[in-house]
Design an enzyme around this catalytic site. Structure first.
Site, PDB file in Angstrom:
ATOM      1  N   ASP A 199       0.920  -0.922  -0.063  1.00  0.00           N
ATOM      2  CA  ASP A 199      -0.153  -0.189   0.055  1.00  0.00           C
ATOM      3  C   ASP A 199       0.871   1.144   0.093  1.00  0.00           C
ATOM      4  O   ASP A 199       1.778   1.111   0.137  1.00  0.00           O
ATOM      5  CB  ASP A 199      -0.842  -0.067   1.260  1.00  0.00           C
ATOM      6  CG  ASP A 199      -1.742   1.098   1.475  1.00  0.00           C
ATOM      7  OD1 ASP A 199      -2.301   1.644   0.560  1.00  0.00           O
ATOM      8  OD2 ASP A 199      -1.721   1.666   2.755  1.00  0.00           O
ATOM      9  N   ASP A 202      -0.185   5.133   0.881  1.00  0.00           N
ATOM     10  CA  ASP A 202      -0.370   6.192   2.122  1.00  0.00           C
ATOM     11  C   ASP A 202      -0.420   5.534   3.217  1.00  0.00           C
ATOM     12  O   ASP A 202      -1.283   4.591   3.575  1.00  0.00           O
ATOM     13  CB  ASP A 202      -1.673   6.891   1.757  1.00  0.00           C
ATOM     14  CG  ASP A 202      -1.545   7.830   0.519  1.00  0.00           C
ATOM     15  OD1 ASP A 202      -1.143   8.895   0.691  1.00  0.00           O
ATOM     16  OD2 ASP A 202      -1.850   7.418  -0.558  1.00  0.00           O
ATOM     17  N   ASP A 219      -2.091  -0.155   5.897  1.00  0.00           N
ATOM     18  CA  ASP A 219      -2.173   0.566   7.168  1.00  0.00           C
ATOM     19  C   ASP A 219      -3.900   0.732   7.568  1.00  0.00           C
ATOM     20  O   ASP A 219      -4.164   1.015   8.905  1.00  0.00           O
ATOM     21  CB  ASP A 219      -1.652   1.934   7.309  1.00  0.00           C
ATOM     22  CG  ASP A 219      -2.435   2.749   6.145  1.00  0.00           C
ATOM     23  OD1 ASP A 219      -2.250   2.530   5.077  1.00  0.00           O
ATOM     24  OD2 ASP A 219      -3.025   3.906   6.805  1.00  0.00           O
TER      25      ASP A 219
END
Ligand SMILES: [Mg+2]
Length: 248
Positions: A26, A28, A200
């Site tokens: 991922d 961001d 996240d």
């Protein structure tokens, strides 16, 4: 023996295995720290080169999988040439784009989101295949933003609500990060390798679960409960782990 029954207690991941692992990352909040606005992120100067070198070590089995548009990912990670999946799986580089058709009503939906955000004093983020309303500047507005997004998804059937960190997003229905991982894993560079996914956010949980179910593992970045077995506390720790993978 130290007992820690906190649901958040998880070990750090084992070292990357360049021979056997396929790495999905991922962007961001994972490779880079979250910033007050999506444009304000800081990409470390050496990050594209680290990804490029690590991809070479993994024989090409490294991909970025993000909710960002592909164009933004390419701009932020200039210098990394590997596969990228943007917009939660709706657009891709390095593989056949999974988007079968343009979702109906895209620009009308985006206009309504921009109007709503401006009337609410919130930030609207334009995305190539949807949009997001960020309530980081005024978290008290979360319920109204969510209700607005749900109502919009009811009217625009080609779109689905995607909750995110301090934001609610509308994205094309039928795409997901776990679906993107499954599609990438059919590529020769990725097949027959153990999938490792780092993310996240709540949007990453299905992909983390997918990696675990395929005999690989997930790495949750930052706080919060997760289906992933492993955790690194911050994007900087993930970048250290990736750099260590270059030397193993
Ligand atoms: Mg993220």
């Amino acid at each position: 023996m130290i007992l820690d029954d906190s649901p958040q207690a998880k070990p750090e991941p084992p070292a990357l295995n360049p021979i056997g692992d396929a790495l999905f990352l991922d962007f961001d909040g994972c490779l880079v720290e979250i910033a007050p606005t999506p444009d304000a992120i800081k990409v470390p100067d050496d990050l594209p080169r680290v990804l490029q070198d690590l991809a070479a070590r993994l024989n090409g089995a490294l991909a970025i999988v993000s909710g960002r548009s592909l164009h933004e990912l390419e701009t932020f990670l200039k210098g990394f040439d590997g596969p990228m999946v943007g917009s939660h799986g709706a657009e891709a580089r390095g593989m056949t784009a999974p988007m079968a058709h343009q979702p109906a009503g895209l620009s009308e939906l985006q206009n309504e989101m921009a109007d709503f955000a401006s009337q609410s004093g919130l930030l609207y983020e334009h995305k190539s295949h949807g949009g997001a309303v960020h309530f980081r500047s005024d978290p008290a507005q979360q319920p109204q933003v969510e209700a607005f997004a749900q109502a919009l998804a009811q009217r625009f059937g080609d779109f689905a609500v995607q909750p995110a960190k301090m934001a609610v997003e509308l994205r094309p229905a039928g795409f997901s990060k776990d679906g993107a991982l499954a599609a990438l894993s059919n590529l020769p560079e990725f097949s027959a390798r153990r999938p490792v996914y780092a993310g996240d956010d709540t949007t990453d949980e299905p992909a983390l679960a997918w990696a675990e179910a395929q005999g690989g593992f997930g790495v949750k970045i930052g706080k919060g409960d997760s289906v992933a077995r492993f955790r690194l506390d911050a994007p900087s720790r993930l970048r250290d782990w990736l750099a260590a993978g270059l030397e193993s």
